[in-house]
Structures are given as structure tokens and as C-alpha cells.
Design a protein around this motif. Structure first.
Motif, PDB file in Angstrom:
ATOM      1  N   MET A  59       0.845  -1.162   0.000  1.00 18.10           N
ATOM      2  CA  MET A  59       0.000   0.000   0.000  1.00 18.10           C
ATOM      3  C   MET A  59       0.898   1.235   0.000  1.00 18.10           C
ATOM      4  SD  MET A  59      -2.939   1.670   2.462  1.00 18.10           S
ATOM      5  CE  MET A  59      -2.698   0.668   3.831  1.00 18.10           C
ATOM      6  N   TYR A  60       0.371   2.313  -0.597  1.00 22.55           N
ATOM      7  CA  TYR A  60       1.058   3.603  -0.595  1.00 22.55           C
ATOM      8  C   TYR A  60       0.003   4.683  -0.374  1.00 22.55           C
ATOM      9  CZ  TYR A  60       3.943   7.528  -1.949  1.00 22.55           C
ATOM     10  OH  TYR A  60       4.644   8.699  -1.958  1.00 22.55           O
ATOM     11  N   VAL A  61       0.276   5.610   0.516  1.00 21.62           N
ATOM     12  CA  VAL A  61      -0.607   6.749   0.763  1.00 21.62           C
ATOM     13  C   VAL A  61       0.222   8.001   0.559  1.00 21.62           C
ATOM     14  CG1 VAL A  61      -2.024   7.958   2.462  1.00 21.62           C
ATOM     15  CG2 VAL A  61      -1.966   5.453   2.432  1.00 21.62           C
ATOM     16  N   GLY A  62      -0.295   8.931  -0.223  1.00 21.42           N
ATOM     17  CA  GLY A  62       0.475  10.138  -0.496  1.00 21.42           C
ATOM     18  C   GLY A  62      -0.417  11.315  -0.807  1.00 21.42           C
ATOM     19  N   ASN A  63       0.203  12.385  -1.262  1.00 20.45           N
ATOM     20  CA  ASN A  63      -0.483  13.593  -1.692  1.00 20.45           C
ATOM     21  C   ASN A  63      -0.029  13.873  -3.117  1.00 20.45           C
ATOM     22  OD1 ASN A  63      -0.159  16.710  -2.141  1.00 20.45           O
ATOM     23  ND2 ASN A  63      -1.846  16.429  -0.693  1.00 20.45           N
ATOM     24  N   ALA A  64      -0.972  14.001  -4.056  1.00 19.43           N
ATOM     25  CA  ALA A  64      -0.626  14.166  -5.467  1.00 19.43           C
ATOM     26  C   ALA A  64       0.270  15.375  -5.691  1.00 19.43           C
ATOM     27  CB  ALA A  64      -1.897  14.275  -6.311  1.00 19.43           C
ATOM     28  N   GLY A  65      -0.043  16.502  -5.064  1.00 15.44           N
ATOM     29  CA  GLY A  65       0.770  17.695  -5.253  1.00 15.44           C
ATOM     30  C   GLY A  65       2.197  17.518  -4.766  1.00 15.44           C
ATOM     31  N   LYS A  66       2.353  16.938  -3.590  1.00 17.51           N
ATOM     32  CA  LYS A  66       3.685  16.749  -3.015  1.00 17.51           C
ATOM     33  C   LYS A  66       4.457  15.659  -3.751  1.00 17.51           C
ATOM     34  CE  LYS A  66       2.321  18.338   1.553  1.00 17.51           C
ATOM     35  NZ  LYS A  66       2.033  17.952   2.933  1.00 17.51           N
ATOM     36  N   ASP A  67       3.818  14.513  -4.012  1.00 14.67           N
ATOM     37  CA  ASP A  67       4.505  13.412  -4.690  1.00 14.67           C
ATOM     38  C   ASP A  67       4.849  13.768  -6.129  1.00 14.67           C
ATOM     39  OD1 ASP A  67       4.255  11.997  -2.356  1.00 14.67           O
ATOM     40  OD2 ASP A  67       2.804  10.548  -3.126  1.00 14.67           O
ATOM     41  N   ALA A  68       3.970  14.497  -6.799  1.00 20.09           N
ATOM     42  CA  ALA A  68       4.209  14.880  -8.188  1.00 20.09           C
ATOM     43  C   ALA A  68       5.452  15.751  -8.306  1.00 20.09           C
ATOM     44  CB  ALA A  68       2.993  15.609  -8.753  1.00 20.09           C
ATOM     45  N   ALA A  69       5.670  16.609  -7.320  1.00 21.65           N
ATOM     46  CA  ALA A  69       6.828  17.505  -7.353  1.00 21.65           C
ATOM     47  C   ALA A  69       8.145  16.730  -7.303  1.00 21.65           C
ATOM     48  CB  ALA A  69       6.752  18.492  -6.190  1.00 21.65           C
ATOM     49  N   LEU A  70       8.113  15.507  -6.814  1.00 19.32           N
ATOM     50  CA  LEU A  70       9.327  14.693  -6.702  1.00 19.32           C
ATOM     51  C   LEU A  70       9.682  13.958  -7.992  1.00 19.32           C
ATOM     52  CD1 LEU A  70       8.546  13.076  -3.230  1.00 19.32           C
ATOM     53  CD2 LEU A  70       9.987  15.085  -3.717  1.00 19.32           C
ATOM     54  N   ARG A 120       8.452  14.880 -11.552  1.00 21.66           N
ATOM     55  CA  ARG A 120       7.922  15.583 -12.720  1.00 21.66           C
ATOM     56  C   ARG A 120       6.439  15.334 -12.962  1.00 21.66           C
ATOM     57  NH1 ARG A 120      12.913  14.902 -16.893  1.00 21.66           N
ATOM     58  NH2 ARG A 120      14.404  16.025 -15.624  1.00 21.66           N
ATOM     59  N   GLY A 121       5.706  15.152 -11.900  1.00 20.65           N
ATOM     60  CA  GLY A 121       4.263  14.994 -12.003  1.00 20.65           C
ATOM     61  C   GLY A 121       3.781  13.558 -11.976  1.00 20.65           C
ATOM     62  N   TRP A 122       4.673  12.620 -12.214  1.00 22.98           N
ATOM     63  CA  TRP A 122       4.243  11.228 -12.361  1.00 22.98           C
ATOM     64  C   TRP A 122       3.994  10.560 -11.025  1.00 22.98           C
ATOM     65  CZ3 TRP A 122       2.294  10.098 -16.706  1.00 22.98           C
ATOM     66  CH2 TRP A 122       2.697  10.830 -17.830  1.00 22.98           C
ATOM     67  N   LEU A 123       2.802   9.979 -10.894  1.00 21.75           N
ATOM     68  CA  LEU A 123       2.399   9.292  -9.674  1.00 21.75           C
ATOM     69  C   LEU A 123       2.423   7.784  -9.819  1.00 21.75           C
ATOM     70  CD1 LEU A 123      -0.714  11.488  -8.773  1.00 21.75           C
ATOM     71  CD2 LEU A 123       1.639  11.718  -7.917  1.00 21.75           C
ATOM     72  N   LEU A 124       2.192   7.282 -11.029  1.00 24.81           N
ATOM     73  CA  LEU A 124       2.035   5.849 -11.238  1.00 24.81           C
ATOM     74  C   LEU A 124       2.414   5.507 -12.680  1.00 24.81           C
ATOM     75  CD1 LEU A 124      -0.896   3.842  -9.905  1.00 24.81           C
ATOM     76  CD2 LEU A 124      -0.365   3.626 -12.307  1.00 24.81           C
ATOM     77  N   GLY A 125       3.118   4.393 -12.875  1.00 23.32           N
ATOM     78  CA  GLY A 125       3.457   3.941 -14.229  1.00 23.32           C
ATOM     79  C   GLY A 125       4.613   2.972 -14.250  1.00 23.32           C
ATOM     80  N   HIS A 126       5.027   2.588 -15.453  1.00 23.21           N
ATOM     81  CA  HIS A 126       6.095   1.602 -15.627  1.00 23.21           C
ATOM     82  C   HIS A 126       7.434   2.077 -15.063  1.00 23.21           C
ATOM     83  CE1 HIS A 126       7.106   4.218 -19.038  1.00 23.21           C
ATOM     84  NE2 HIS A 126       8.307   3.706 -18.933  1.00 23.21           N
ATOM     85  N   PHE A 127       7.610   3.392 -14.904  1.00 19.49           N
ATOM     86  CA  PHE A 127       8.873   3.995 -14.489  1.00 19.49           C
ATOM     87  C   PHE A 127       9.107   3.940 -12.985  1.00 19.49           C
ATOM     88  CE2 PHE A 127       5.637   6.807 -16.236  1.00 19.49           C
ATOM     89  CZ  PHE A 127       5.025   7.221 -15.064  1.00 19.49           C
ATOM     90  N   LYS A 128       8.102   3.581 -12.203  1.00 20.55           N
ATOM     91  CA  LYS A 128       8.303   3.413 -10.760  1.00 20.55           C
ATOM     92  C   LYS A 128       8.971   2.063 -10.518  1.00 20.55           C
ATOM     93  CE  LYS A 128       6.223   7.192  -9.416  1.00 20.55           C
ATOM     94  NZ  LYS A 128       6.969   8.308  -8.824  1.00 20.55           N
ATOM     95  N   ASP A 129       9.718   1.955  -9.416  1.00 24.64           N
ATOM     96  CA  ASP A 129      10.412   0.707  -9.111  1.00 24.64           C
ATOM     97  C   ASP A 129       9.431  -0.451  -9.017  1.00 24.64           C
ATOM     98  OD1 ASP A 129      12.865   2.006  -9.011  1.00 24.64           O
ATOM     99  OD2 ASP A 129      12.730   2.361  -6.846  1.00 24.64           O
ATOM    100  N   VAL A 130       9.863  -1.618  -9.458  1.00 22.04           N
ATOM    101  CA  VAL A 130       8.992  -2.798  -9.519  1.00 22.04           C
ATOM    102  C   VAL A 130       8.357  -3.126  -8.171  1.00 22.04           C
ATOM    103  CG1 VAL A 130       8.922  -5.280 -10.010  1.00 22.04           C
ATOM    104  CG2 VAL A 130      10.178  -3.743 -11.522  1.00 22.04           C
ATOM    105  N   GLY A 131       9.025  -2.945  -7.073  1.00 27.45           N
ATOM    106  CA  GLY A 131       8.468  -3.244  -5.757  1.00 27.45           C
ATOM    107  C   GLY A 131       7.520  -2.178  -5.227  1.00 27.45           C
TER     108      GLY A 131
END
Length: 129
Positions: free
Chosen positions: A1-12, A14-25
Motif C-alpha cells: 500500500m502507498y498513501v500520499g499527496n498528489a501535489g507533493k509526490d508529483a513535485a518529486l 515531474r508529475g508522475w504518480l504511477l506507471g512503468h517507471f516506478k520501481d517494480v516493488g
């Protein structure tokens, strides 16, 4: 599970919250879909058109005025909740007419669309089709 804030996480990332580019784990890793919380200053624009698009996309305006350019058509999103959907094979670009926040959902999540750090994910291929 992951809990976050879109504005804060996106800033880390370039806006991306979810996709193939996140670490596999990471629970945010997905090859099926990618999600971006895009925060764009006035007059921000995509460095170049996406050509040879292989994904379907949904772009929803959260705030501001945001223009999506498609072949033969310009779509202005100006009321919160306005959205546009385009499919595979549809080239596109964008321009922030005002400071804007947009939510983009694309599927599938595939590499190959980065353009010099302007609007695409930094971990994808530097070659844009």
C-alpha cells in the motif's frame, strides 16, 4: 500500500504518480496505466508534438485554462472537470493558457515519450516518436 499527496509526490517525479517507471516493488509501478498530476505555469508548453502515439489518454482539467492540440483541432479546457480523450495514433501537444493543474491517465504505460524533461517522465527513453 502507498498513501500520499498528489501535489507533493508529483513535485518529486515531474508529475508522475504511477506507471512503468516506478520501481517494480513500489505499489505505484504499473505497465497497464500511468497517471500524472501536472502542475503547469502560465505559457508552459510541450517541447514538441508526440508523434506515433501508442497509448490512449484522458486529460482532466483540475484548475486553470489548458489547451490540447490535436491534428486539425484545438481543445480548450476551461472549466474544472472539462476533459478530452484521444486514442492510439493521435498526435498531440499542449499549452497552459493560465497556471493549470491537469490529471492525465494514459494506457498502457510504455517508455519512449520523454522530451528533454519537458512534460514527460525522466526515466523513459530520450527518443520521442
Amino acid at each position: 500500500m502507498y498513501v500520499g499527496n498528489a501535489g507533493k509526490d508529483a513535485a518529486l517525479d515531474r508529475g508522475w504518480l504511477l506507471g512503468h517507471f516506478k520501481d517494480v516493488g513500489d505499489p505505484r509501478h504499473s505497465e497497464a496505466v500511468e497517471i500524472k498530476w501536472g502542475v503547469h505555469p502560465r505559457a508552459d508548453e510541450r517541447a514538441q508534438w508526440v508523434r506515433g502515439e501508442e497509448r490512449t489518454a484522458l486529460l482532466v482539467l483540475i484548475s486553470g485554462r489548458f489547451r490540447v492540440e490535436l491534428p486539425g483541432r484545438s481543445v480548450l479546457l476551461e472549466e474544472q472537470g472539462d476533459y478530452v480523450v484521444w486514442g492510439r495514433g493521435v498526435d498531440h501537444s499542449w499549452f497552459a493558457e493560465e497556471e493549470s493543474v491537469v490529471l492525465t491517465v494514459r494506457w498502457p504505460s510504455v517508455p519512449g515519450y520523454a522530451v528533454d524533461g519537458r512534460g514527460e517522465h525522466p526515466h523513459t527513453s530520450a527518443v520521442t516518436r
